[in-house]
Scaffold this active site. Structure first.
Site, PDB file in Angstrom:
ATOM      1  N   HIS B  18     -15.440 -12.189  21.701  1.00  0.00           N
ATOM      2  CA  HIS B  18     -14.741 -11.411  22.725  1.00  0.00           C
ATOM      3  C   HIS B  18     -15.604 -10.252  23.214  1.00  0.00           C
ATOM      4  O   HIS B  18     -15.563  -9.141  22.683  1.00  0.00           O
ATOM      5  CB  HIS B  18     -13.422 -10.890  22.126  1.00  0.00           C
ATOM      6  N   HIS B  20     -16.907  -8.495  27.097  1.00  0.00           N
ATOM      7  CA  HIS B  20     -16.842  -8.515  28.558  1.00  0.00           C
ATOM      8  C   HIS B  20     -18.055  -7.766  29.119  1.00  0.00           C
ATOM      9  O   HIS B  20     -18.564  -6.840  28.501  1.00  0.00           O
ATOM     10  CB  HIS B  20     -15.569  -7.823  29.061  1.00  0.00           C
ATOM     11  N   ARG B  82     -15.700  -8.551  33.142  1.00  0.00           N
ATOM     12  CA  ARG B  82     -14.854  -7.429  32.727  1.00  0.00           C
ATOM     13  C   ARG B  82     -13.380  -7.790  32.967  1.00  0.00           C
ATOM     14  O   ARG B  82     -12.989  -8.147  34.076  1.00  0.00           O
ATOM     15  CB  ARG B  82     -15.235  -6.194  33.546  1.00  0.00           C
ATOM     16  N   ALA B  83     -12.574  -7.673  31.916  1.00  0.00           N
ATOM     17  CA  ALA B  83     -11.166  -8.083  32.023  1.00  0.00           C
ATOM     18  C   ALA B  83     -10.410  -7.172  32.989  1.00  0.00           C
ATOM     19  O   ALA B  83      -9.638  -7.632  33.838  1.00  0.00           O
ATOM     20  CB  ALA B  83     -10.511  -8.047  30.645  1.00  0.00           C
ATOM     21  N   HIS B 189      -5.675 -13.123  28.333  1.00  0.00           N
ATOM     22  CA  HIS B 189      -6.141 -11.746  28.555  1.00  0.00           C
ATOM     23  C   HIS B 189      -5.647 -11.244  29.904  1.00  0.00           C
ATOM     24  O   HIS B 189      -6.063 -11.737  30.948  1.00  0.00           O
ATOM     25  CB  HIS B 189      -7.673 -11.695  28.495  1.00  0.00           C
ATOM     26  N   GLU B 295     -14.939  -6.856  21.070  1.00  0.00           N
ATOM     27  CA  GLU B 295     -14.723  -6.413  22.451  1.00  0.00           C
ATOM     28  C   GLU B 295     -15.631  -5.248  22.813  1.00  0.00           C
ATOM     29  O   GLU B 295     -15.257  -4.388  23.622  1.00  0.00           O
ATOM     30  CB  GLU B 295     -13.243  -6.055  22.728  1.00  0.00           C
TER      31      GLU B 295
END
Lengths: 362, 362
Positions: B18, B20, B82-83, B189, B295
């Site tokens: 995980h 990003h 990028r979430a 997500h 993350e």
């Protein structure tokens, strides 16, 4: 047995801060259905409060909440109308007012019938798009006339659409001023969900808890109201499990440490239904911020096949937390509830004097 | 040092599932801003992809993700756009398609520049009110042409209004069929929140995780798709902390036990930023369902003053879990990721042969 052992001293009164009248006589729901039908067809509307006898109330409690109190060895439940039933998203402000009054009056009768076992907390007549100040009169009535010690406050009266402003919006401030004046706390508690994305007890409840905490974290609400107090139920939603995340986010946002920022005002209950969860809660959150609760008879009604005990018999988990002292347990079981619900000790004075309770170490 | 010790054997490759691209060159955001401006004024619209050089990409990673990989001793990051930036609620399906292609292409370049360090996962061109089948072409492109191993799937493309159907709605099924055909999992997500009730990383992210799990619990989605796989990030939101609640709710709803109902298809990552949280995760959730993740660089960027280490250096917590065996850690660090992202081993074959990885105990 555990309970009998724990209660050798009178001081170990056990206060469950989170119980709803989920077992109310069916006449209450019938009234509600008439009320809802009346929204479309006024000829159907419920003009009179439901007729419920004292015996019906007794029967509804004796085989449920009272039975569990006895079996588990808890003493007093801070008792409020069924959370799922509040249904603030249904109808309008008038609908919510009538429904809230009926529900709160019924809680008052429960407390009058069993003054040793129940202390009242009220449902507020919230409604989407209606300023929270609209709830002040009912809150005052419940506290000043009915002897209630707090309220349940729904952070999402839309029932899963989250269309109203956050709890930190100024529109809430008149209600908070009244809470401060009356010196009563609010438990943050959503009601049912009318959004198909959110299962009520499995998602919406916990999301409401998590959301409220984060709203507080990013606001100055407790600078504005230094004595305002909230209980976040269901063990604080996701918050204690992610306590490091919250400490880190607060730090990244240049907020004060969480203890200073929130923990004079925000408290967590123990409605977490397994040992590992309670162990974490007690490890991560300061003992002074944890209030014993089970939410029985509530979200989970059955027996855990892994333990042979009810999932919501949360006292068992607390008793089994490694290293928890008697002093800690006294705070969790009653001292903290007396501090947060400041009117509680007066209500319990027939059982255990307030001065004695206050002298308990905390 | 811990990492050096842990990596004596080649088999202990550490896969972070995980990550990003939160540090993308500013040209990407400038492109997005032009795209958004173009929604109101077409003369402003971004017709060409942003011009970003290889050196800019290298610089954006060397001082961030790559630096942390080296310092912490992790090897490979499963890397996606990028979430927060996905912003599915902005514009329309066409907006999301162009933006997703630009973001995914950039991830592809990252993976080409650093094939040892990154494996791609794509953003999907979701849009509120648009059937998820609309994402199939981009998913296929990313997997078949760009070599990606999975996708991120937003359970709330409205950005905090939750106005689309739940993940278990039939409208999702064509996308799930494609996932099954391609044999790729999705990480659940959400993106940013445009609802003032929800702080993105502090509430919306965790609520999305909790909500998705409960949607799965109440559905037969995994009867319909026995090989469909989802990763619920951020340690599963509130789920492991409330594992007893979920076991109890499932039982009350007459659903099968969670292991049978969900745990062949649902996995949790380790983005929980304190020791007590990771301890609980590992205690409650079967080891086979836990995938290492941090993350980084993400929701929490700073150092925990209580430990002196980065909050998101989650490997430290895993290393400190009492009683975790080397075999357990091997599963968490890589074996489970290889199982869930079934295309991953082929991508990593230059580093560690798939056959070797498969022979690792699990």
């Amino acid at each position: 047995m555990r309970a009998a052992g724990a209660k050798d001293a009178e001081a170990t009164m056990i206060i469950d801060c989170h119980g709803h009248y989920t077992t109310a006589p069916k006449e209450l729901e019938a009234y509600r259905q008439r009320q809802i039908a009346g929204l479309k067809d006024p000829s159907q509307s419920a003009s009179e409060a439901p007729k419920i006898t004292d015996d019906q109330i007794r029967e509804s409690l004796e085989k449920a909440q009272l039975k569990f109190q006895r079996e588990r060895g808890t003493d007093v439940t801070i008792f409020s109308p069924r959370a799922m039933g509040m249904g603030h998203h249904i109808g309008n402000a008038n609908t919510s007012l009538h429904w809230s009054r009926v529900c709160n009056d019924l809680i008052c009768r429960v407390c009058a019938l069993y003054p040793e076992n129940f202390v009242g907390v009220c449902q507020l007549p919230q409604s989407p798009g209606v300023p929270p100040a609209n709830c002040i009169a009912e809150l005052k009535r419940c506290v000043e006339e009915l002897g209630f010690v707090g309220c349940n406050l729904n952070p999402d009266p839309s029932g899963g659409h989250w269309s109203d402003p956050p709890l930190t919006d100024r529109s809430w401030y008149p209600l908070y001023e009244t809470m401060v004046d009356l010196d009563v706390p609010a438990m943050i508690h959503v009601s049912g969900s009318c959004n198909p994305n959110f299962h009520a007890t499995g998602a919406h409840y916990l999301n409401g808890d998590t959301t409220a905490f984060m709203q507080f974290l990013t606001s100055d609400i407790f600078t504005d109201f230094p004595t305002l107090k909230f209980i976040i139920p269901h063990g604080g939603g996701a918050v204690p499990y992610h306590w490091g995340r919250y400490r880190g986010i607060a730090q990244d946002l240049k907020r004060p440490p969480l203890g200073e920022l929130l923990l004079r005002n925000v408290f967590f209950d123990t409605c977490v239904y397994h040992q590992a969860g309670i162990d974490l809660l007690v490890k991560v959150i300061p003992i002074d911020n944890i209030l014993f609760a089970s939410e029985m008879v509530g979200a989970v009604k059955s027996i855990d096949p892994q333990t042979g005990h009810y999932f919501d018999d949360t006292m068992r988990y607390i008793e089994a937390v490694p290293g928890l002292t008697e002093k800690d347990k006294l705070k969790i079981y009653q001292g903290n509830a007396r501090n947060v619900y400041s009117r509680l000790s007066a209500r319990l004075s027939g059982r255990l004097s307030a001065s004695k309770a206050e002298s308990a170490p905390h």
